[in-house]
Design a protein around this motif. Sequence first.
Motif, mmCIF file in Angstrom:
data_model
loop_
_atom_site.group_PDB
_atom_site.id
_atom_site.type_symbol
_atom_site.label_atom_id
_atom_site.label_comp_id
_atom_site.label_asym_id
_atom_site.label_seq_id
_atom_site.Cartn_x
_atom_site.Cartn_y
_atom_site.Cartn_z
ATOM 1 N N MET A 1 45.094 58.551 46.842
ATOM 2 C CA MET A 1 46.514 58.251 46.718
ATOM 3 C C MET A 1 46.719 56.900 46.051
ATOM 4 S SD MET A 1 49.473 59.472 47.507
ATOM 5 C CE MET A 1 51.123 59.027 47.870
ATOM 6 N N VAL A 2 45.928 55.893 46.490
ATOM 7 C CA VAL A 2 46.045 54.560 45.907
ATOM 8 C C VAL A 2 45.586 54.582 44.461
ATOM 9 C CG1 VAL A 2 45.224 52.189 46.073
ATOM 10 C CG2 VAL A 2 45.799 53.445 48.143
ATOM 11 N N SER B 1 46.753 54.382 38.686
ATOM 12 C CA SER B 1 46.725 55.049 37.392
ATOM 13 C C SER B 1 48.130 55.182 36.822
ATOM 14 C CB SER B 1 46.082 56.421 37.537
ATOM 15 O OG SER B 1 46.168 57.132 36.333
ATOM 16 N N SER B 2 49.088 55.532 37.681
ATOM 17 C CA SER B 2 50.480 55.651 37.248
ATOM 18 C C SER B 2 51.024 54.311 36.769
ATOM 19 C CB SER B 2 51.327 56.186 38.398
ATOM 20 O OG SER B 2 52.687 56.140 38.075
ATOM 21 N N GLN B 3 50.700 53.243 37.495
ATOM 22 C CA GLN B 3 51.182 51.919 37.097
ATOM 23 C C GLN B 3 50.533 51.461 35.791
ATOM 24 O OE1 GLN B 3 53.760 50.386 38.387
ATOM 25 N NE2 GLN B 3 53.915 52.149 39.738
ATOM 26 N N SER B 4 49.255 51.778 35.604
ATOM 27 C CA SER B 4 48.611 51.380 34.361
ATOM 28 C C SER B 4 49.173 52.177 33.187
ATOM 29 C CB SER B 4 47.097 51.536 34.447
ATOM 30 O OG SER B 4 46.752 52.895 34.590
ATOM 31 N N ILE C 1 50.946 50.568 29.931
ATOM 32 C CA ILE C 1 50.522 50.900 28.571
ATOM 33 C C ILE C 1 51.685 51.448 27.760
ATOM 34 C CG2 ILE C 1 49.068 52.477 27.228
ATOM 35 C CD1 ILE C 1 46.965 52.162 29.484
ATOM 36 N N ALA C 2 52.453 52.363 28.358
ATOM 37 C CA ALA C 2 53.617 52.927 27.662
ATOM 38 C C ALA C 2 54.642 51.835 27.366
ATOM 39 C CB ALA C 2 54.248 54.032 28.497
ATOM 40 N N GLY C 3 54.838 50.936 28.316
ATOM 41 C CA GLY C 3 55.782 49.843 28.098
ATOM 42 C C GLY C 3 55.343 48.934 26.972
ATOM 43 N N ALA C 4 54.054 48.614 26.919
ATOM 44 C CA ALA C 4 53.545 47.745 25.847
ATOM 45 C C ALA C 4 53.675 48.414 24.488
ATOM 46 C CB ALA C 4 52.095 47.381 26.126
ATOM 47 N N LYS D 1 57.334 45.482 32.720
ATOM 48 C CA LYS D 1 57.616 44.607 33.856
ATOM 49 C C LYS D 1 57.331 45.303 35.179
ATOM 50 C CE LYS D 1 61.309 41.928 36.028
ATOM 51 N NZ LYS D 1 60.930 42.312 37.352
ATOM 52 N N SER D 2 57.764 46.565 35.298
ATOM 53 C CA SER D 2 57.526 47.269 36.565
ATOM 54 C C SER D 2 56.039 47.481 36.800
ATOM 55 C CB SER D 2 58.273 48.598 36.594
ATOM 56 O OG SER D 2 57.682 49.518 35.698
ATOM 57 N N GLY D 3 55.292 47.760 35.739
ATOM 58 C CA GLY D 3 53.852 47.921 35.895
ATOM 59 C C GLY D 3 53.156 46.628 36.244
#
Length: 122
Positions: free
Chosen positions: A1-2, A7-10, A14-17, A99-101
């Motif tokens: 789960m963690v 993985s979701s945050q990374s 990546i998508a944000g960058a 920012k959220s990531g």
Amino acid sequence: MVARQASSQSLKSIAGAILLALGLVFLFANLDGIAAYIGTIAGSPAHEALGIVPALGLAAMHAVQAYAFDRDAFLSGLRQNLVSFWPLIVVVIGAGLLKSGLDRRLARPQARTGSSATQLQS
């Protein structure tokens, strides 16, 4: 789960960058044309540059008239203006994702150091 959350945050980071970089490239490409236009205005004589102020006033009055009497034309013009700002919207979305990531990634070490500090005080 963690691991799934990490993985979701990374992926968000990546998508944000990527969105931030692409938006900035498109934004600066559009700003190049705007800067050239401003350069031609700045290079013109002062009496021609002063003609911009009445033109802006007339444009504002035309917008008010269009809003009052022809809302469809006003909304169409507004939509056309907003479409020209699409790179800025991409930059804002990319910055928000990045920012959220990064917030979650930076919050984890601080939580660990804070919990170890409270254990040391006990």
